[in-house]
Write a protein that holds these residues in place. Structure first.
Motif, PDB file in Angstrom:
ATOM      1  N   LEU A  53       1.090 -14.863  -7.032  1.00 37.01           N
ATOM      2  CA  LEU A  53       1.834 -14.051  -6.071  1.00 37.01           C
ATOM      3  C   LEU A  53       0.880 -13.221  -5.208  1.00 37.01           C
ATOM      4  CD1 LEU A  53       4.586 -12.829  -5.073  1.00 37.01           C
ATOM      5  CD2 LEU A  53       4.214 -11.067  -6.814  1.00 37.01           C
ATOM      6  N   ILE A  54      -0.037 -12.534  -5.839  1.00 36.20           N
ATOM      7  CA  ILE A  54      -0.967 -11.633  -5.138  1.00 36.20           C
ATOM      8  C   ILE A  54      -1.739 -12.367  -4.049  1.00 36.20           C
ATOM      9  CG2 ILE A  54      -3.094 -10.297  -5.440  1.00 36.20           C
ATOM     10  CD1 ILE A  54      -1.939  -9.435  -8.206  1.00 36.20           C
ATOM     11  N   VAL A  55      -2.216 -13.558  -4.338  1.00 37.21           N
ATOM     12  CA  VAL A  55      -3.073 -14.273  -3.384  1.00 37.21           C
ATOM     13  C   VAL A  55      -2.322 -14.755  -2.146  1.00 37.21           C
ATOM     14  CG1 VAL A  55      -4.684 -14.948  -5.213  1.00 37.21           C
ATOM     15  CG2 VAL A  55      -2.856 -16.525  -4.538  1.00 37.21           C
ATOM     16  N   GLU A  56      -1.004 -14.682  -2.155  1.00 32.90           N
ATOM     17  CA  GLU A  56      -0.209 -15.098  -1.002  1.00 32.90           C
ATOM     18  C   GLU A  56      -0.120 -14.025   0.084  1.00 32.90           C
ATOM     19  OE1 GLU A  56       1.151 -18.149  -0.427  1.00 32.90           O
ATOM     20  OE2 GLU A  56       0.040 -18.744  -2.227  1.00 32.90           O
ATOM     21  N   TYR A  57      -0.653 -12.843  -0.177  1.00 35.39           N
ATOM     22  CA  TYR A  57      -0.513 -11.710   0.741  1.00 35.39           C
ATOM     23  C   TYR A  57      -1.855 -11.295   1.330  1.00 35.39           C
ATOM     24  CZ  TYR A  57       4.298 -11.329  -0.723  1.00 35.39           C
ATOM     25  OH  TYR A  57       5.617 -11.597  -0.944  1.00 35.39           O
ATOM     26  N   ASP A  58      -1.774 -10.612   2.476  1.00 35.40           N
ATOM     27  CA  ASP A  58      -2.964 -10.083   3.134  1.00 35.40           C
ATOM     28  C   ASP A  58      -3.295  -8.675   2.654  1.00 35.40           C
ATOM     29  OD1 ASP A  58      -3.159 -12.330   5.040  1.00 35.40           O
ATOM     30  OD2 ASP A  58      -1.264 -11.513   5.781  1.00 35.40           O
ATOM     31  N   GLU A  59      -2.280  -7.968   2.208  1.00 35.49           N
ATOM     32  CA  GLU A  59      -2.411  -6.567   1.781  1.00 35.49           C
ATOM     33  C   GLU A  59      -1.492  -6.359   0.592  1.00 35.49           C
ATOM     34  OE1 GLU A  59      -3.505  -2.463   2.030  1.00 35.49           O
ATOM     35  OE2 GLU A  59      -4.155  -3.946   3.502  1.00 35.49           O
ATOM     36  N   VAL A  60      -2.022  -5.690  -0.453  1.00 36.72           N
ATOM     37  CA  VAL A  60      -1.219  -5.350  -1.622  1.00 36.72           C
ATOM     38  C   VAL A  60      -1.270  -3.836  -1.808  1.00 36.72           C
ATOM     39  CG1 VAL A  60      -0.959  -5.574  -4.127  1.00 36.72           C
ATOM     40  CG2 VAL A  60      -1.647  -7.559  -2.764  1.00 36.72           C
ATOM     41  N   PHE A  67      -5.991   5.297  -3.248  1.00 40.80           N
ATOM     42  CA  PHE A  67      -7.359   4.825  -3.021  1.00 40.80           C
ATOM     43  C   PHE A  67      -7.383   3.305  -2.920  1.00 40.80           C
ATOM     44  CE2 PHE A  67      -6.557   5.420  -7.529  1.00 40.80           C
ATOM     45  CZ  PHE A  67      -6.933   4.214  -8.090  1.00 40.80           C
ATOM     46  N   ASP A  68      -8.400   2.795  -2.250  1.00 39.85           N
ATOM     47  CA  ASP A  68      -8.604   1.355  -2.182  1.00 39.85           C
ATOM     48  C   ASP A  68      -9.196   0.880  -3.505  1.00 39.85           C
ATOM     49  OD1 ASP A  68      -7.682   1.234   0.419  1.00 39.85           O
ATOM     50  OD2 ASP A  68      -9.688   1.285   1.312  1.00 39.85           O
ATOM     51  N   PHE A  69      -8.786  -0.290  -3.951  1.00 44.93           N
ATOM     52  CA  PHE A  69      -9.251  -0.827  -5.222  1.00 44.93           C
ATOM     53  C   PHE A  69     -10.768  -0.986  -5.252  1.00 44.93           C
ATOM     54  CE2 PHE A  69     -10.314  -4.625  -7.797  1.00 44.93           C
ATOM     55  CZ  PHE A  69     -10.074  -4.062  -9.041  1.00 44.93           C
ATOM     56  N   PRO A 117      -6.776 -10.143  -1.903  1.00 47.14           N
ATOM     57  CA  PRO A 117      -6.544  -9.491  -0.611  1.00 47.14           C
ATOM     58  C   PRO A 117      -6.943  -8.012  -0.714  1.00 47.14           C
ATOM     59  CG  PRO A 117      -4.478  -9.755  -1.786  1.00 47.14           C
ATOM     60  CD  PRO A 117      -5.531 -10.404  -2.627  1.00 47.14           C
ATOM     61  N   HIS A 118      -6.832  -7.300   0.380  1.00 48.57           N
ATOM     62  CA  HIS A 118      -7.086  -5.861   0.321  1.00 48.57           C
ATOM     63  C   HIS A 118      -6.021  -5.221  -0.577  1.00 48.57           C
ATOM     64  CE1 HIS A 118      -6.906  -1.631   1.678  1.00 48.57           C
ATOM     65  NE2 HIS A 118      -8.216  -1.785   1.573  1.00 48.57           N
ATOM     66  N   VAL A 119      -6.454  -4.407  -1.548  1.00 47.14           N
ATOM     67  CA  VAL A 119      -5.542  -3.758  -2.475  1.00 47.14           C
ATOM     68  C   VAL A 119      -5.714  -2.245  -2.356  1.00 47.14           C
ATOM     69  CG1 VAL A 119      -4.916  -3.424  -4.902  1.00 47.14           C
ATOM     70  CG2 VAL A 119      -5.625  -5.694  -4.103  1.00 47.14           C
ATOM     71  N   HIS A 120      -4.581  -1.571  -2.148  1.00 45.11           N
ATOM     72  CA  HIS A 120      -4.560  -0.120  -2.113  1.00 45.11           C
ATOM     73  C   HIS A 120      -3.681   0.353  -3.266  1.00 45.11           C
ATOM     74  CE1 HIS A 120      -5.247   3.736  -0.177  1.00 45.11           C
ATOM     75  NE2 HIS A 120      -4.009   4.055  -0.556  1.00 45.11           N
ATOM     76  N   VAL A 121      -4.220   1.260  -4.078  1.00 46.63           N
ATOM     77  CA  VAL A 121      -3.516   1.764  -5.253  1.00 46.63           C
ATOM     78  C   VAL A 121      -2.955   3.148  -4.949  1.00 46.63           C
ATOM     79  CG1 VAL A 121      -3.745   2.404  -7.691  1.00 46.63           C
ATOM     80  CG2 VAL A 121      -5.097   0.496  -6.763  1.00 46.63           C
ATOM     81  N   ILE A 122      -1.681   3.348  -5.288  1.00 51.73           N
ATOM     82  CA  ILE A 122      -1.083   4.679  -5.228  1.00 51.73           C
ATOM     83  C   ILE A 122      -0.493   4.932  -6.602  1.00 51.73           C
ATOM     84  CG2 ILE A 122       0.595   6.210  -4.127  1.00 51.73           C
ATOM     85  CD1 ILE A 122       0.344   4.446  -1.604  1.00 51.73           C
TER      86      ILE A 122
END
Length: 181
Positions: A54-61, A80-82, A114-119
């Motif tokens: 699932l994750i690899v199908e997106y440009d931004e997570v 923060f960014d992963f 993809p780019h991952v941003h954690v909140i």
């Protein structure tokens, strides 16, 4: 651009399910519009490695979760960014955090992350008893997490319009049923 808002956590253990609850909260209470981008909201629960396809199908997570942070107070929110995890974040709060961290590292090693941003928010109650109830401390800080999430989504080119006002605890009470986008 395809954006995935991924709620992580075990909804059976109070505050540990906050990522899933917030993902559902956003689906129920907001409409997100963009001419150029699409956004999806997924309850990732504790699936960890099973989320890789699932994750690899997106440009931004945008990964929503609880976080363990040295010296933090309950309800503190971290965004923060992963690839730039602050040193104070320990990822040691629960098994699902460690598994999700490993999932992201594995996906990165494969060259597909993809780019991952954690909140994330610092929880009070994790895994003591089976309960859908969120702690008062966490609920008190929920507005800060909501604001952080919306601000980040807007930075990606979306407009966020509140369409309902279902409280977070009410969402948590029924997260096990799932919610339609």
């Amino acid at each position: 651009m395809r954006v995935l808002v991924l709620g992580i956590g075990n909804i059976l253990f109070g505050d540990e399910g906050i990522g899933v609850h917030f993902c559902n909260y956003l689906k129920v209470n907001y409409r997100f519009d963009s001419i150029e981008h699409e956004i999806s909201f997924v309850d990732g629960g504790t699936l960890a490695n099973m989320l890789i396809p699932l994750i690899v199908e997106y440009d931004e997570v945008i990964l929503l979760d609880c976080v363990s942070v040295n010296g933090a107070n309950i309800g503190d929110v971290y965004s923060f960014d992963f690839d730039k995890v602050p040193d104070c974040v320990t990822w040691a709060g629960s098994a699902h955090e460690v598994e999700m961290l490993q999932t992201l590292h594995l996906t990165k090693i494969m060259g597909d992350l993809p780019h991952v941003h954690v909140i994330g928010i610092v929880p009070e109650v994790i895994g003591e008893d089976t309960a859908f109830t969120l702690s008062d401390s966490l609920l008190h800080s929920a507005a800060l997490m909501e604001s952080s999430i919306l601000k980040y989504i807007e930075s990606l080119g979306f407009t966020c319009n509140k369409i309902k006002n279902v409280p977070l605890q009410e969402i948590a009470n029924f997260s096990y049923r799932g919610f339609e986008s």
